[in-house]
Design an enzyme around this catalytic site. Structure first.
Site, short mmCIF file in Angstrom:
data_model
loop_
_atom_site.label_atom_id
_atom_site.label_comp_id
_atom_site.label_asym_id
_atom_site.label_seq_id
_atom_site.Cartn_x
_atom_site.Cartn_y
_atom_site.Cartn_z
N ASP A 62 -22.51 -81.36 40.46
CA ASP A 62 -21.51 -81.11 41.53
C ASP A 62 -21.83 -79.55 41.93
OD1 ASP A 62 -18.62 -82.48 41.27
OD2 ASP A 62 -19.97 -82.80 39.74
N THR A 109 -16.46 -87.60 41.08
CA THR A 109 -16.90 -87.05 39.88
C THR A 109 -16.63 -87.84 38.50
OG1 THR A 109 -17.05 -84.78 40.71
CG2 THR A 109 -17.26 -85.08 38.45
MG MG Z 1 -16.22 -83.15 44.38
#
Ligand code: MG
Ligand code: AMP
Ligand code: MG
Length: 318
Positions: A51, A125
């Site tokens: 990320d 995620t």
């Molecule tokens: Mg994200």
């Protein structure tokens, strides 16, 4: 380099498409390394090195290519982040530039100050960490005067289980021009019944009540806002329902733009349009409701139970 005569919005889309693909390569690198570097941002809210690094690649490329552009990413920015190296700087994608001559007239002369770019460098995620890799997407959405008009959704692990030789899938679109990258997937007939897609990892009583009220014949629980909208665009589901405040502007901007470009609709659960101005509250407090067919969307707005409606009445217009 693209001709300076190419409309800004097309050049921005072309650069966003390349940046999303580059970010996807980085996501692969992190997964291959086995060192995800997980940080817990909040309850049921993770961040990994993928990320962080993917966001750096996207925001630095867009800011370098478009001075004065407002770019808002999901992750907190590191003021000490290294400048981009030569293998990290992207060129605008030809496939997008080739459509410049078809750029809709109403967006031919937009200026950087009219635009806000919303970046979710890795959507899904929780699923990335759980190894459900086809749920992961890279999202770059472009809002013009607060409305989602253009976007890029890159799926770095498209069909990775059935066809490991597949590169990722890049889908991009612009309202008034259409969407690109779906291939024959978008020509599939809709399944019979009413297939609803919703969250896998952020369920609640309200989410389930909203789904149930819409009378699904089948409910698919999968990760990611980008992934769920791809399932609508692929005609695998009729509705995406999320009656919760958990989704943010960076989750919905690119998916909404693609749906809009393809003739579909993404709103809050009351059927009201979402806003993407730079100062707007980040959470979509009144939830998310999306469909390819206007009639499916409208029927679901009307079926939303009163207790769900009351719980989702956020403090401000979102
Ligand atoms: Mg994200
Ligand atoms: P999901 O449908 O659960 O995959 O969520 C779509 C997007 O919204 C993902 O980026 C999630 O991280 C985010 N999201 C949804 N609900 C929450 C929540 N309760 N807390 C944090 N993020 C959320
Ligand atoms: Mg997300």
């Amino acid at each position: 380099m693209p001709s300076p005569a190419a409309p800004l919005l097309m050049r921005l889309l072309a650069c966003s498409a390349s940046a999303a693909v580059r970010a996807g390569a980085y996501v692969h690198e992190v997964m291959r390394s086995g060192e995800l570097g997980i940080v817990i941002k909040g309850h049921n809210d993770l961040q990994t090195q993928a990320d962080r690094g993917a966001q750096r690649l996207i925001t630095a490329n867009l800011r370098a290519a478009f001075p004065g552009l407002t770019v808002i990413g999901e992750e907190e920015e590191d003021p000490a982040a290294a400048p981009l190296g030569p293998d990290e700087i992207v060129e605008p994608l030809d496939e997008v530039l080739q459509q410049c001559h078809r750029c809709p007239e109403k967006v031919q002369n937009v200026r950087p100050e009219d635009l806000t770019v919303w970046v979710d460098p890795l959507d899904g995620t929780s699923e990335f960490a759980d190894n459900l890799l086809d749920n992961v997407t890279v999202l770059i959405g472009v809002a013009l005067e607060g409305q989602a008009v253009a976007g890029v959704v890159y799926q770095p692990y498209y069909r990775y289980l059935t066809d490991p030789s597949q590169a990722g899938r890049l889908v991009w679109g612009l309202d008034g021009l259409g969407i690109f990258g779906m291939g024959s997937d978008s020509h599939r007939p809709l399944p019979t019944g009413r297939v609803v897609v919703t969250t896998r990892s952020h369920d609640s009583d309200t989410v389930t009540a909203a789904v149930t009220a819409c009378g699904p014949t089948q409910t698919l629980r999968v990760g990611g806002c980008g992934h769920k909208v791809l399932l609508l665009l692929e005609r695998r589901a009729h509705l995406y329902i999320f009656a919760s405040a958990g989704c943010k502007k960076w989750d919905t901007c690119a998916p909404e733009a693609l749906l809009r470009a393809a003739g579909g609709r993404l709103t809050d659960i009351f059927g009201r349009q979402l806003r993407y101005d730079p100062g707007v509250e980040r959470p979509n407090n009144r939830g998310v409701l999306a469909a390819m067919r206007v009639e499916d969307h409208q029927r679901c707005v009307e079926a939303m139970p009163e207790d769900v409606r009351q719980k989702l009445q956020g403090p401000k217009q979102s």
